[in-house]
Write an enzyme that holds these catalytic residues in place. Structure first.
Site, short mmCIF file in Angstrom:
data_model
loop_
_atom_site.label_atom_id
_atom_site.label_comp_id
_atom_site.label_asym_id
_atom_site.label_seq_id
_atom_site.Cartn_x
_atom_site.Cartn_y
_atom_site.Cartn_z
N ARG A 98 0.81 -1.22 0.00
CA ARG A 98 0.00 0.00 0.00
C ARG A 98 0.84 1.28 0.00
NH1 ARG A 98 -5.15 -0.98 4.13
NH2 ARG A 98 -5.97 -2.87 3.12
N ASP A 171 -3.98 4.18 4.86
CA ASP A 171 -3.03 3.83 3.80
C ASP A 171 -3.69 3.31 2.52
OD1 ASP A 171 -3.84 1.38 4.71
OD2 ASP A 171 -1.90 0.76 5.52
N ASP A 172 -5.02 3.30 2.48
CA ASP A 172 -5.71 2.95 1.23
C ASP A 172 -6.45 4.17 0.66
OD1 ASP A 172 -7.66 3.16 3.15
OD2 ASP A 172 -8.66 1.26 2.67
N ASP A 260 -11.47 6.39 15.16
CA ASP A 260 -12.23 7.43 14.48
C ASP A 260 -13.53 7.75 15.23
OD1 ASP A 260 -13.32 4.97 13.86
OD2 ASP A 260 -13.45 5.31 11.70
N HIS A 284 -13.69 2.97 1.27
CA HIS A 284 -14.05 1.72 0.60
C HIS A 284 -15.40 1.19 1.07
CE1 HIS A 284 -12.21 0.44 4.40
NE2 HIS A 284 -13.00 -0.61 4.30
#
Length: 350
Positions: A98, A171-172, A260, A284
């Site tokens: 990634r 990291d995506d 989060d 995603h």
């Protein structure tokens, strides 16, 4: 005489009512100017909004937050990328699969503003990021304590900096630095600003731990970390008692939810702030193929992964085929944003 007096009083009443209405409209205009997009509603069906009519702290009704549409943005002031602290959370397992992709694409355009927070030393990452690679002592597990440990490290590093804005990414995520700059330029870091995209169409419910094994119900909005979020320095400074050092992990344990969620809990339940949802952040967890290709370059963040048991990536033509840029389409997106990139110019047919 009496009739003239009545007419005079009626005229005075109309005049006073008009002045009052003008005053209310003036105050409303000032609030709208202060918070762009204040008049916009959530980007969901009315049926969904009617189901999300929660009560905030103290039993008061908490209104649905407002989403800001792209056409409502305006660039003001002299904000630059140097004013933004960009934190990317990752783990050693994803350094090659990634992080190499991000380093080759968007981080190459914002390296001086970007810091990578990971859990294990890596010489390759250190060579590319230098002292912007932060090796925490956090666990590599994908657990609430481990995630909160890294978020605490991000938050403390921002507090120690001089930047005006803190922006967290996973990291995506692909970040469009110019779109981010345009968005944040519509706000002031001296306001309490919490920008991101909720993954739910209603506030999340949780139980806050109290002394003597007691609990109390809490409800709050939070921006999903998988889409990225930004916080102004003024708001961040108010979060310190619950978010700095070991305090973040301790606060996370109060509600037993991920990092989060803990950020949203601190801001809405402890500080008294509010999430300002923005539809330019993407994770995603949503169907990314629904984003029109013509609007991809306007988005602040994009992502990739699996959605409903199918590969979830943006739809974009060239310069790389889906076979050569399969998992994310980030390289193709980067070439659309920065066609002068050397490996974009070498792409066949570009």
């Amino acid at each position: 005489m009496g009739r003239r007096l009545i007419h005079g009083l009626s005229g005075a009443t109309v005049f006073l009512v008009s002045v009052a209405l003008l005053s209310v409209r003036h105050r409303g205009a000032r609030e709208t100017a202060r918070y762009p997009g204040l008049r916009e509603g959530m980007s969901q069906n009315p049926e969904q909004r009617s189901k999300a009519s929660p009560e905030g702290r103290g039993g008061r009704r908490q209104e649905d937050p407002q989403v800001h549409r792209p056409e409502e943005y305006r660039t003001e002031g002299s904000l630059t990328l140097e004013d933004i602290f960009i934190a990317v959370k990752t783990t050693k397992r994803f350094h090659q699969s990634r992080m190499e992709l991000l380093l080759d694409t968007w981080i190459s355009r914002a390296r001086e503003q970007t810091y990578v927070f990971t859990d294990e030393e890596d010489d390759a990452l250190k060579r590319r990021m230098g002292d912007h690679a932060i090796f925490t002592n956090c666990s590599a597990e994908h657990s609430h304590p481990a995630l909160s440990c890294k978020m605490a490290a991000e938050f403390d590093a921002f507090l120690a900096s001089t930047q005006s804005w803190f922006c967290h990414l996973d990291d995506d995520n692909y970040l469009n630095p110019q779109a981010l700059l345009k968005l944040l330029s519509a706000y002031s870091a001296t306001w309490d600003v919490y920008l991101g995209k909720p993954s739910l169409n209603r506030p999340i419910r949780a139980s806050e731990m109290l002394p003597n094994n007691q609990t109390k119900p809490v409800r709050f909005w939070f921006a999903t970390g998988g889409a990225g979020f930004c916080i102004s320095r003024k708001l961040a400074s108010k979060m310190v008692p619950w978010a700095s050092g070991r305090n973040f992990v301790s606060t996370s344990e109060l509600i037993r939810l991920p990092d989060d969620c803990t950020v949203g809990y601190i801001i809405e339940c402890k500080v008294g702030g509010h999430l300002l949802p923005n539809e330019l952040f993407h994770s995603h967890l949503e169907n990314l193929q629904l984003i029109p290709p013509s609007q991809l370059t306007q988005q602040v963040t994009l992502s990739y992964g699996v959605f409903e048991n199918k590969l979830n990536v943006i739809e974009l033509s060239g310069p790389f085929s889906p076979q050569k840029d399969p998992s994310s389409r980030f390289r193709s997106l980067h070439c659309h944003l920065y066609p002068d990139t050397s490996w974009c110019l070498q792409a066949a047919g570009w």
